[in-house]
Scaffold this motif. Structure first.
Motif, PDB file in Angstrom:
ATOM      1  N   ILE A 275     -15.495  -1.657 -28.529  1.00  0.00           N
ATOM      2  CA  ILE A 275     -14.408  -2.324 -27.816  1.00  0.00           C
ATOM      3  C   ILE A 275     -13.417  -2.908 -28.811  1.00  0.00           C
ATOM      4  O   ILE A 275     -12.202  -2.905 -28.585  1.00  0.00           O
ATOM      5  CB  ILE A 275     -14.965  -3.418 -26.881  1.00  0.00           C
ATOM      6  CG1 ILE A 275     -15.883  -2.795 -25.828  1.00  0.00           C
ATOM      7  CG2 ILE A 275     -13.834  -4.182 -26.207  1.00  0.00           C
ATOM      8  CD1 ILE A 275     -16.477  -3.786 -24.856  1.00  0.00           C
ATOM      9  N   ARG A 276     -13.918  -3.393 -29.939  1.00  0.00           N
ATOM     10  CA  ARG A 276     -13.036  -3.913 -30.985  1.00  0.00           C
ATOM     11  C   ARG A 276     -12.108  -2.806 -31.499  1.00  0.00           C
ATOM     12  O   ARG A 276     -10.917  -3.030 -31.725  1.00  0.00           O
ATOM     13  CB  ARG A 276     -13.870  -4.490 -32.126  1.00  0.00           C
ATOM     14  CG  ARG A 276     -13.060  -5.118 -33.255  1.00  0.00           C
ATOM     15  CD  ARG A 276     -13.972  -5.535 -34.390  1.00  0.00           C
ATOM     16  NE  ARG A 276     -13.238  -6.069 -35.514  1.00  0.00           N
ATOM     17  CZ  ARG A 276     -12.935  -7.345 -35.689  1.00  0.00           C
ATOM     18  NH1 ARG A 276     -13.318  -8.231 -34.791  1.00  0.00           N
ATOM     19  NH2 ARG A 276     -12.266  -7.744 -36.751  1.00  0.00           N
ATOM     20  N   GLU A 277     -12.664  -1.602 -31.677  1.00  0.00           N
ATOM     21  CA  GLU A 277     -11.844  -0.485 -32.140  1.00  0.00           C
ATOM     22  C   GLU A 277     -10.767  -0.144 -31.114  1.00  0.00           C
ATOM     23  O   GLU A 277      -9.624   0.158 -31.473  1.00  0.00           O
ATOM     24  CB  GLU A 277     -12.724   0.741 -32.403  1.00  0.00           C
ATOM     25  CG  GLU A 277     -13.621   0.617 -33.625  1.00  0.00           C
ATOM     26  CD  GLU A 277     -12.824   0.507 -34.909  1.00  0.00           C
ATOM     27  OE1 GLU A 277     -11.837   1.253 -35.074  1.00  0.00           O
ATOM     28  OE2 GLU A 277     -13.178  -0.343 -35.752  1.00  0.00           O
ATOM     29  N   MET A 280      -7.956  -2.519 -31.364  1.00  0.00           N
ATOM     30  CA  MET A 280      -7.092  -2.198 -32.494  1.00  0.00           C
ATOM     31  C   MET A 280      -6.121  -1.068 -32.146  1.00  0.00           C
ATOM     32  O   MET A 280      -4.986  -1.041 -32.632  1.00  0.00           O
ATOM     33  CB  MET A 280      -7.950  -1.793 -33.692  1.00  0.00           C
ATOM     34  CG  MET A 280      -8.934  -2.854 -34.157  1.00  0.00           C
ATOM     35  SD  MET A 280      -8.148  -4.201 -35.006  1.00  0.00           S
ATOM     36  CE  MET A 280      -7.715  -3.392 -36.530  1.00  0.00           C
ATOM     37  N   ASP A 281      -6.546  -0.158 -31.275  1.00  0.00           N
ATOM     38  CA  ASP A 281      -5.690   0.974 -30.910  1.00  0.00           C
ATOM     39  C   ASP A 281      -4.479   0.550 -30.090  1.00  0.00           C
ATOM     40  O   ASP A 281      -3.494   1.303 -30.012  1.00  0.00           O
ATOM     41  CB  ASP A 281      -6.498   2.017 -30.128  1.00  0.00           C
ATOM     42  CG  ASP A 281      -7.534   2.717 -30.995  1.00  0.00           C
ATOM     43  OD1 ASP A 281      -7.342   2.755 -32.220  1.00  0.00           O
ATOM     44  OD2 ASP A 281      -8.540   3.198 -30.445  1.00  0.00           O
ATOM     45  N   LEU A 282      -4.509  -0.624 -29.485  1.00  0.00           N
ATOM     46  CA  LEU A 282      -3.353  -1.079 -28.710  1.00  0.00           C
ATOM     47  C   LEU A 282      -2.147  -1.315 -29.614  1.00  0.00           C
ATOM     48  O   LEU A 282      -1.007  -1.306 -29.146  1.00  0.00           O
ATOM     49  CB  LEU A 282      -3.693  -2.369 -27.947  1.00  0.00           C
ATOM     50  CG  LEU A 282      -4.848  -2.283 -26.944  1.00  0.00           C
ATOM     51  CD1 LEU A 282      -4.968  -3.585 -26.170  1.00  0.00           C
ATOM     52  CD2 LEU A 282      -4.668  -1.122 -25.984  1.00  0.00           C
ATOM     53  N   GLY A 283      -2.392  -1.525 -30.900  1.00  0.00           N
ATOM     54  CA  GLY A 283      -1.295  -1.727 -31.834  1.00  0.00           C
ATOM     55  C   GLY A 283      -0.515  -0.462 -32.142  1.00  0.00           C
ATOM     56  O   GLY A 283       0.493  -0.516 -32.857  1.00  0.00           O
ATOM     57  N   VAL A 293      -1.930   3.549 -19.552  1.00  0.00           N
ATOM     58  CA  VAL A 293      -3.389   3.663 -19.535  1.00  0.00           C
ATOM     59  C   VAL A 293      -3.816   5.115 -19.706  1.00  0.00           C
ATOM     60  O   VAL A 293      -4.806   5.413 -20.374  1.00  0.00           O
ATOM     61  CB  VAL A 293      -3.948   3.059 -18.237  1.00  0.00           C
ATOM     62  CG1 VAL A 293      -5.404   3.441 -18.047  1.00  0.00           C
ATOM     63  CG2 VAL A 293      -3.806   1.538 -18.258  1.00  0.00           C
ATOM     64  N   SER A 294      -3.054   6.026 -19.116  1.00  0.00           N
ATOM     65  CA  SER A 294      -3.414   7.445 -19.236  1.00  0.00           C
ATOM     66  C   SER A 294      -3.355   7.900 -20.695  1.00  0.00           C
ATOM     67  O   SER A 294      -4.147   8.755 -21.114  1.00  0.00           O
ATOM     68  CB  SER A 294      -2.480   8.301 -18.378  1.00  0.00           C
ATOM     69  OG  SER A 294      -1.127   8.111 -18.756  1.00  0.00           O
ATOM     70  N   ALA A 295      -2.438   7.331 -21.489  1.00  0.00           N
ATOM     71  CA  ALA A 295      -2.367   7.677 -22.913  1.00  0.00           C
ATOM     72  C   ALA A 295      -3.601   7.165 -23.646  1.00  0.00           C
ATOM     73  O   ALA A 295      -4.159   7.854 -24.508  1.00  0.00           O
ATOM     74  CB  ALA A 295      -1.098   7.105 -23.531  1.00  0.00           C
ATOM     75  N   LEU A 296      -4.019   5.953 -23.308  1.00  0.00           N
ATOM     76  CA  LEU A 296      -5.225   5.406 -23.930  1.00  0.00           C
ATOM     77  C   LEU A 296      -6.451   6.242 -23.587  1.00  0.00           C
ATOM     78  O   LEU A 296      -7.321   6.473 -24.436  1.00  0.00           O
ATOM     79  CB  LEU A 296      -5.433   3.959 -23.478  1.00  0.00           C
ATOM     80  CG  LEU A 296      -4.401   2.940 -23.961  1.00  0.00           C
ATOM     81  CD1 LEU A 296      -4.671   1.576 -23.332  1.00  0.00           C
ATOM     82  CD2 LEU A 296      -4.403   2.838 -25.477  1.00  0.00           C
ATOM     83  N   ILE A 297      -6.522   6.695 -22.348  1.00  0.00           N
ATOM     84  CA  ILE A 297      -7.661   7.533 -21.943  1.00  0.00           C
ATOM     85  C   ILE A 297      -7.686   8.818 -22.763  1.00  0.00           C
ATOM     86  O   ILE A 297      -8.744   9.251 -23.237  1.00  0.00           O
ATOM     87  CB  ILE A 297      -7.592   7.833 -20.433  1.00  0.00           C
ATOM     88  CG1 ILE A 297      -7.839   6.547 -19.626  1.00  0.00           C
ATOM     89  CG2 ILE A 297      -8.600   8.908 -20.046  1.00  0.00           C
ATOM     90  CD1 ILE A 297      -7.651   6.711 -18.139  1.00  0.00           C
ATOM     91  N   ILE A 361      -2.523  -4.854 -36.290  1.00  0.00           N
ATOM     92  CA  ILE A 361      -1.899  -4.174 -37.425  1.00  0.00           C
ATOM     93  C   ILE A 361      -2.299  -4.851 -38.734  1.00  0.00           C
ATOM     94  O   ILE A 361      -2.591  -4.191 -39.736  1.00  0.00           O
ATOM     95  CB  ILE A 361      -0.369  -4.155 -37.254  1.00  0.00           C
ATOM     96  CG1 ILE A 361       0.011  -3.300 -36.043  1.00  0.00           C
ATOM     97  CG2 ILE A 361       0.311  -3.624 -38.512  1.00  0.00           C
ATOM     98  CD1 ILE A 361       1.485  -3.325 -35.709  1.00  0.00           C
ATOM     99  N   HIS A 362      -2.320  -6.174 -38.728  1.00  0.00           N
ATOM    100  CA  HIS A 362      -2.680  -6.921 -39.936  1.00  0.00           C
ATOM    101  C   HIS A 362      -4.100  -6.577 -40.384  1.00  0.00           C
ATOM    102  O   HIS A 362      -4.346  -6.351 -41.575  1.00  0.00           O
ATOM    103  CB  HIS A 362      -2.564  -8.425 -39.680  1.00  0.00           C
ATOM    104  CG  HIS A 362      -2.911  -9.275 -40.865  1.00  0.00           C
ATOM    105  ND1 HIS A 362      -1.980  -9.629 -41.821  1.00  0.00           N
ATOM    106  CD2 HIS A 362      -4.085  -9.823 -41.264  1.00  0.00           C
ATOM    107  CE1 HIS A 362      -2.567 -10.356 -42.752  1.00  0.00           C
ATOM    108  NE2 HIS A 362      -3.843 -10.495 -42.437  1.00  0.00           N
ATOM    109  N   ILE A 363      -5.025  -6.514 -39.438  1.00  0.00           N
ATOM    110  CA  ILE A 363      -6.413  -6.182 -39.786  1.00  0.00           C
ATOM    111  C   ILE A 363      -6.491  -4.752 -40.322  1.00  0.00           C
ATOM    112  O   ILE A 363      -7.198  -4.482 -41.306  1.00  0.00           O
ATOM    113  CB  ILE A 363      -7.324  -6.365 -38.561  1.00  0.00           C
ATOM    114  CG1 ILE A 363      -7.376  -7.848 -38.152  1.00  0.00           C
ATOM    115  CG2 ILE A 363      -8.723  -5.854 -38.850  1.00  0.00           C
ATOM    116  CD1 ILE A 363      -8.127  -8.106 -36.873  1.00  0.00           C
ATOM    117  N   SER A 364      -5.767  -3.835 -39.692  1.00  0.00           N
ATOM    118  CA  SER A 364      -5.767  -2.444 -40.164  1.00  0.00           C
ATOM    119  C   SER A 364      -5.243  -2.350 -41.585  1.00  0.00           C
ATOM    120  O   SER A 364      -5.764  -1.588 -42.411  1.00  0.00           O
ATOM    121  CB  SER A 364      -4.908  -1.572 -39.242  1.00  0.00           C
ATOM    122  OG  SER A 364      -5.485  -1.452 -37.964  1.00  0.00           O
ATOM    123  N   ASN A 365      -4.232  -3.146 -41.895  1.00  0.00           N
ATOM    124  CA  ASN A 365      -3.596  -3.075 -43.204  1.00  0.00           C
ATOM    125  C   ASN A 365      -4.419  -3.721 -44.316  1.00  0.00           C
ATOM    126  O   ASN A 365      -4.050  -3.622 -45.493  1.00  0.00           O
ATOM    127  CB  ASN A 365      -2.213  -3.709 -43.158  1.00  0.00           C
ATOM    128  CG  ASN A 365      -1.238  -2.904 -42.319  1.00  0.00           C
ATOM    129  OD1 ASN A 365      -1.515  -1.753 -41.974  1.00  0.00           O
ATOM    130  ND2 ASN A 365      -0.118  -3.488 -41.972  1.00  0.00           N
TER     131      ASN A 365
END
Length: 707
Positions: A275-277, A280-283, A293-297, A361-365
């Motif tokens: 769920i954490r991952e 992160m994808d919402l960024g 939502v369909s794009a996320l699916i 984004i900050h965590i990803s970077n």
């Protein structure tokens, strides 16, 4: 210094003594009771020194519910630092509230709550207050301690209330989401923390700088306070520096570790790493925009091997919503009594607070560049990300810069970037030749556009592992998409979602199994292509077309796509006919033709769809009759047909042995009621005509066509 400390201590002791001996606090109880009384709001909690935005309708509603409402527990929930605690303190200081509740207790639980002594003590002493109404304010309640709320609810007397603040909803009923500050209130709060100052904030140029800083703080009170206090007593140059850094893409979280730590604490709610991952994808999507939502699916299905129907994805999304890590779902309603039993999420959108996007984004970077799972690039004109190689802004990207940037992605002597997701956001000033990268490991490519013309970059044809392509134009006019033929090189590409683009003539996409077109111009693609649809996408399984205003008919050759299982067309006002050859789609399981008011006939060949289990013709207002042999659809289980012009049903309807669920309007209900005597297990629901029209109007309003 010692004299000052002694004086402050003496004043504090004097204050506690006077509170304990006041008439409102006198008690013949034990010393333990006195310890409880010193934890009351009026004896221990500091009144906020300055507030904004807490005297409007929302505050009046909460106060009314607290004084006169039937709800015993009220739950104010919202983002960390959004002002929930401040609002609770203001309520406790209100004269009418203090007049009704003779005893007000304010206790902060927090994330580390484990048998708080004050709470245990208070629970033991509650019976001593008799029938007098008590107000319990439980601040910062986390899910792990929500049982405390229920325990108090059972113990308190009639007329008493519990006011809960939390980052996520704790109770089922009585929930109130915290409202965001208006721009004027946010500016006022920022100026309060930044003053005293010699800066003339009435100057128009300085006012613009202030507005940009407030925008960068996302109007979050906590961020406004942190940044305001940092800039207190500073000169105009310090404000200009912050404005300059943020305009270049630097985040507020890069310069404020305290705010970063505060927001990261919210992620402690995400125990499940998967769920954490997903959070992160919402960024991957731009700030201030709805996330489909369909794009996320589509993304999560390929990245994390979730189910094709989106059941697991929706479970994750609702978890993020419950934890306030996603602000909410915006649903463009179609029929209010319709459920999502058919897993149709094309009109569902997720909204995320901008600061949480920056947090993701900050965590990803923080990962090494070559090891990042997600590479998120925001390109605004010539303003490149900080990690972008230095270049001559006048000459554009030099060959040396391109070579330097390219080697980060692929170099025989170095590691390739392991990013599985590449997200690129561009504005209207972007140069189509802005980069030439190699990202061979990328599975997902998200392109966020704001331009009327966009040429797909050449590096796409090298993304041989790409499975999902999401292209979304956020401009007011459709973006003319060019270079689509590059996708022919991608043998693993399975899912394409285009929104707000003018789709060019089709090319050969042999392995694409799902195509979604949302608010696109499709006439050029469907009517001028030299390649028949069945040859362009011979393996297509699902086709979704929504809000495509120039769609009049389906493309030639679609009915020869024998692999097609789902065909959905909704809110296409110009769409007026289904092809006579539709019966050739022998594997078709779902057919949705909804909110297409110009459809007049349904071809007889539809009765040949032996595998069809779901049929939706909602709001096809010109459709007057069904095929006489429609009863031959023996596999049909769900049939939605409200707000059609159909006044009678063919006799063959009674032959639908597997039909389980029907949604109709009041005009056709009597006919279905007769069928119910034959098929006793049939579930029939009535969608009132006015309800359907209201849903249609709400949908138009949600797209900004009128208020």
């Amino acid at each position: 210094m010692q004299t000052q400390i002694a004086r402050d201590l003496k004043r504090a002791l004097s204050k506690l003594s006077s509170d304990d001996n006041s008439p409102g606090n006198q008690s013949t109880s034990s010393q333990a009771s006195k310890r409880i009384r010193t934890r009351t709001f009026k004896g221990n909690e500091r009144f906020p020194e300055f507030t904004v935005g807490l005297d409007g309708p929302f505050m009046k509603e909460l106060k009314s519910k607290l004084l006169h409402g039937d709800e015993q527990v009220l739950n104010l929930h919202g983002l960390a630092g959004s002002g929930k605690t401040t609002l609770a303190k203001i309520l406790c200081h209100d004269p009418q509230v203090k007049d009704k509740f003779k005893d007000i207790f304010f206790e902060t639980l927090g994330s580390q709550f484990r048998g708080n002594e004050a709470i245990d003590e208070l629970q033991d002493r509650l019976p001593e207050f008799g029938g007098n109404p008590v107000l319990l304010v439980l601040d910062d309640v986390w899910p792990a301690s929500k049982n405390v709320v229920e325990e108090f609810r059972v113990q308190i007397s009639a007329g008493s209330k519990i006011f809960v603040t939390s980052r996520v909803p704790i109770i089922t009923l009585g929930r109130y989401p915290m409202e965001q500050l208006s721009e004027d209130d946010a500016v006022a709060l920022f100026l309060h923390f930044i003053q005293p100052s010699d800066i003339d904030f009435d100057d128009n140029e300085i006012r613009k700088i202030v507005l940009q800083i407030v925008k960068g703080c996302k109007r979050l009170p906590l961020a406004l306070e942190f940044i305001g206090r940092e800039l207190q007593d500073k000169g105009i140059e310090e404000l200009q520096k912050v404005q300059l850094e943020w305009s270049r893409g630097q985040s507020i979280l890069d310069s404020n570790s305290e705010l970063l730590a505060h927001l990261q604490n919210s992620l402690n709610l995400l125990v499940d790493e998967s769920i954490r991952e997903c959070f992160m994808d919402l960024g991957l999507f731009p700030e201030d925009q709805k996330i489909p939502v369909s794009a996320l699916i589509d993304i999560w299905t390929e990245l994390y091997n979730l189910d094709e129907l989106g059941i697991c994805a929706m479970t994750i999304i609702r978890k993020l919503m419950d934890l306030n890590l996603a602000a909410g779902i915006k649903v463009r309603r179609i029929v209010r009594i319709r459920r999502v039993e058919d897993n149709y999420y094309n009109n569902h959108f997720l909204v995320q607070h901008d600061l949480f996007r920056e947090l993701a984004i900050h965590i990803s970077n923080q990962e090494l560049f070559e090891n990042r799972k997600r590479l998120i690039i925001d390109m605004n004109g010539n303003d490149h990300p900080q990690w972008w190689p230095q270049q001559n802004q006048q000459e554009g990207i030099t060959a040396h810069a391109l070579s330097y940037f390219t080697k980060w992605f692929k170099d025989p002597n170095q590691k390739c970037v392991s990013a599985r997701i590449l997200s690129i956001s561009t504005d209207q000033d972007i140069n189509p030749d802005w980069c030439n990268v190699q990202a061979d490991d990328a599975i997902v490519l998200v392109l966020n556009l704001r331009t009327t013309k966009y040429t797909l970059p050449e590096f796409i044809k090298q993304m041989r592992n790409l499975r999902v392509l999401i292209v979304t134009n956020y401009g007011f006019r459709p973006s003319e998409l060019k270079n689509l033929e590059l996708l022919e090189f991608l043998r693993k590409l399975k899912r394409i979602r285009l929104e707000g683009v003018s789709v060019p003539p089709l090319c050969r996409l042999k392995n694409v199994c799902k195509l979604s077109l949302y608010m696109c111009e499709v006439k050029k693609a469907f009517e001028t292509s030299s390649i028949e649809f069945s040859k362009a996408m011979p393996g297509l399984v699902e086709l979704n077309i929504d809000y495509c205003k120039d769609l009049a008919k389906l493309p030639s050759g679609l009915c020869d796509t024998t692999t097609l299982r789902k065909l959905s067309i909704s809110h296409c006002n110009e769409f007026n006919e289904l092809p006579q050859e539709i019966g050739k789609l022998e594997k078709l399981e779902l057919l949705r033709i909804s909110y297409c008011p110009d459809i007049k006939d349904m071809p007889e060949s539809i009765t040949k769809l032996k595998n069809l289990s779901f049929l939706d013709i909602t709001y096809c207002g010109s459709l007057r009759k069904l095929p006489d042999k429609i009863g031959e659809l023996r596999s049909l289980r769900k049939f939605y047909m409200p707000s059609c012009a159909i006044m009678e049903l063919p006799d063959s309807i009674k032959d639908m042995d597997n039909l389980q669920s029907v949604i109709c309007d009041e005009y056709t209900y009597p006919f279905w009621e007769v069928i119910k005597y034959i098929h006793s297990g049939l579930n029939i629901k009535i969608a009132k005509t006015m309800d359907t029209v209201l849903d249609w109007l709400l949908d138009l309003s949600s797209r900004g066509l009128f208020h």
